[in-house]
Design a protein around this motif. Sequence first.
Motif, PDB file in Angstrom:
ATOM      1  N   ALA A  10       0.805  -1.119  -0.069  1.00  0.00           N
ATOM      2  CA  ALA A  10       0.113   0.075   0.186  1.00  0.00           C
ATOM      3  C   ALA A  10       0.957   1.111  -0.062  1.00  0.00           C
ATOM      4  N   ALA A  12       3.096   4.260  -2.530  1.00  0.00           N
ATOM      5  CA  ALA A  12       3.804   4.592  -3.890  1.00  0.00           C
ATOM      6  C   ALA A  12       5.233   4.687  -4.079  1.00  0.00           C
ATOM      7  N   ARG A  15      11.239   2.735  -3.648  1.00  0.00           N
ATOM      8  CA  ARG A  15      12.122   2.189  -2.800  1.00  0.00           C
ATOM      9  C   ARG A  15      11.647   0.770  -1.873  1.00  0.00           C
ATOM     10  N   GLU A  36      -3.512  11.294   5.748  1.00  0.00           N
ATOM     11  CA  GLU A  36      -2.823  10.867   6.873  1.00  0.00           C
ATOM     12  C   GLU A  36      -3.200  11.695   8.235  1.00  0.00           C
ATOM     13  N   LYS A  54      -2.700   3.697   6.038  1.00  0.00           N
ATOM     14  CA  LYS A  54      -2.464   3.146   4.770  1.00  0.00           C
ATOM     15  C   LYS A  54      -2.870   1.801   4.663  1.00  0.00           C
ATOM     16  N   ASP A  72       5.412   3.839   6.875  1.00  0.00           N
ATOM     17  CA  ASP A  72       5.559   5.073   7.162  1.00  0.00           C
ATOM     18  C   ASP A  72       6.947   5.476   7.916  1.00  0.00           C
ATOM     19  N   THR A  73       7.695   6.335   7.020  1.00  0.00           N
ATOM     20  CA  THR A  73       9.067   6.665   7.694  1.00  0.00           C
ATOM     21  C   THR A  73       8.920   8.103   8.065  1.00  0.00           C
ATOM     22  N   VAL A  75      12.104  11.050  10.312  1.00  0.00           N
ATOM     23  CA  VAL A  75      13.225  11.402  11.083  1.00  0.00           C
ATOM     24  C   VAL A  75      12.814  11.822  12.473  1.00  0.00           C
ATOM     25  N   LYS A  84       8.723  14.831   4.921  1.00  0.00           N
ATOM     26  CA  LYS A  84       9.074  15.281   3.873  1.00  0.00           C
ATOM     27  C   LYS A  84       9.193  16.908   4.059  1.00  0.00           C
ATOM     28  N   ASP A 151      11.552  14.211  -1.969  1.00  0.00           N
ATOM     29  CA  ASP A 151      10.628  13.280  -1.580  1.00  0.00           C
ATOM     30  C   ASP A 151      10.816  12.227  -0.359  1.00  0.00           C
ATOM     31  N   LYS A 152      11.794  12.878   0.514  1.00  0.00           N
ATOM     32  CA  LYS A 152      12.460  11.933   1.406  1.00  0.00           C
ATOM     33  C   LYS A 152      12.140  12.515   2.956  1.00  0.00           C
ATOM     34  N   TYR A 156      16.960  13.757   3.135  1.00  0.00           N
ATOM     35  CA  TYR A 156      17.955  13.207   2.624  1.00  0.00           C
ATOM     36  C   TYR A 156      17.750  11.646   2.149  1.00  0.00           C
ATOM     37  N   GLN A 159      20.826   6.372   0.374  1.00  0.00           N
ATOM     38  CA  GLN A 159      21.009   5.648  -0.637  1.00  0.00           C
ATOM     39  C   GLN A 159      21.585   6.478  -1.769  1.00  0.00           C
ATOM     40  N   VAL A 176      16.152   2.502   7.150  1.00  0.00           N
ATOM     41  CA  VAL A 176      16.526   4.072   6.488  1.00  0.00           C
ATOM     42  C   VAL A 176      15.782   4.444   5.312  1.00  0.00           C
ATOM     43  N   VAL A 177      15.785   3.367   4.468  1.00  0.00           N
ATOM     44  CA  VAL A 177      15.481   3.672   3.177  1.00  0.00           C
ATOM     45  C   VAL A 177      13.995   3.399   2.905  1.00  0.00           C
ATOM     46  N   GLY A 178      13.295   2.946   3.983  1.00  0.00           N
ATOM     47  CA  GLY A 178      11.947   3.007   4.053  1.00  0.00           C
ATOM     48  C   GLY A 178      11.368   1.822   4.332  1.00  0.00           C
TER      49      GLY A 178
END
Length: 198
Positions: A10, A12, A15, A36, A54, A72-73, A75, A84, A151-152, A156, A159, A176-178
């Motif tokens: 679920a 988009a 990564r 959200e 989601k 969901d990620t 920082v 983001k 978009d992160k 940052y 990768q 970290v990448v998602g």
Amino acid sequence: MIRDYKIVLASASPRRRELLSQISLNPVIEPSTVIEVITTRVPEDAVMELSLQKAEDVARHQQPGTIVIGADTVVAAEGKILGKPKSHQEAYEMIESFQGKTHQVFTGVTLIYCGTNGTTVRSFAERTDVHVYPMTPEEIRLYAEDEEPMDKAGAYGIQGRFAAFIKGIDGDYSNVVGLPVGRVYQELKQICEQEEKA
Ligand SMILES: Cc1cn([C@H]2C[C@H](O)[C@@H](COP(=O)(O)OP(=O)(O)OP(=O)(O)O)O2)c(=O)[nH]c1=O
């Protein structure tokens, strides 16, 4: 076995799809369209809450025998939750706040198994500590001007070009990448084992 189930991602995020295909899972992609809503400032709870929203949104219209993955990620730096960036200026400010320091990346994941007799829901949050080298204002400016951070979460991509500023991490890199793929696989295995016993 996991391959007997239809896996729906679920999300988009390319990564997340790539991380799942790295472990030979090729999910059907159905990004959620949910608005959200966070009701907590505790990062691990916030990412679990968002991953649940989601996954639930997409699980609503699935056939029995499907497992939906939502994630969901964020920082967490200096007591703030960073999603983001909305502008290059905001990207600059986010990076400026954690350069030369250690921050946390949290990814929340919800797995929903859609069975014939209802659903099974599992949520968890994985934490990785990321140590960033000191950066000059010029290095921050050049990076924040690029499209890569936009978009992160936290502005940052570990990768990508930001690897130049990563001193080290404690925890799972894929988190970290998602998507913490090792943990996701272990949890999927448990769902399948439970279903096969039932
Ligand atoms: C910290 C960090 C985040 N990210 C990404 C992972 C996520 O895709 C993104 C955070 O945004 P999310 O809102 O978690 O996810 P998304 O909008 O990309 O996708 P969807 O909501 O459809 O699932 O930041 C990196 O790619 N590298 C990094 O180093």
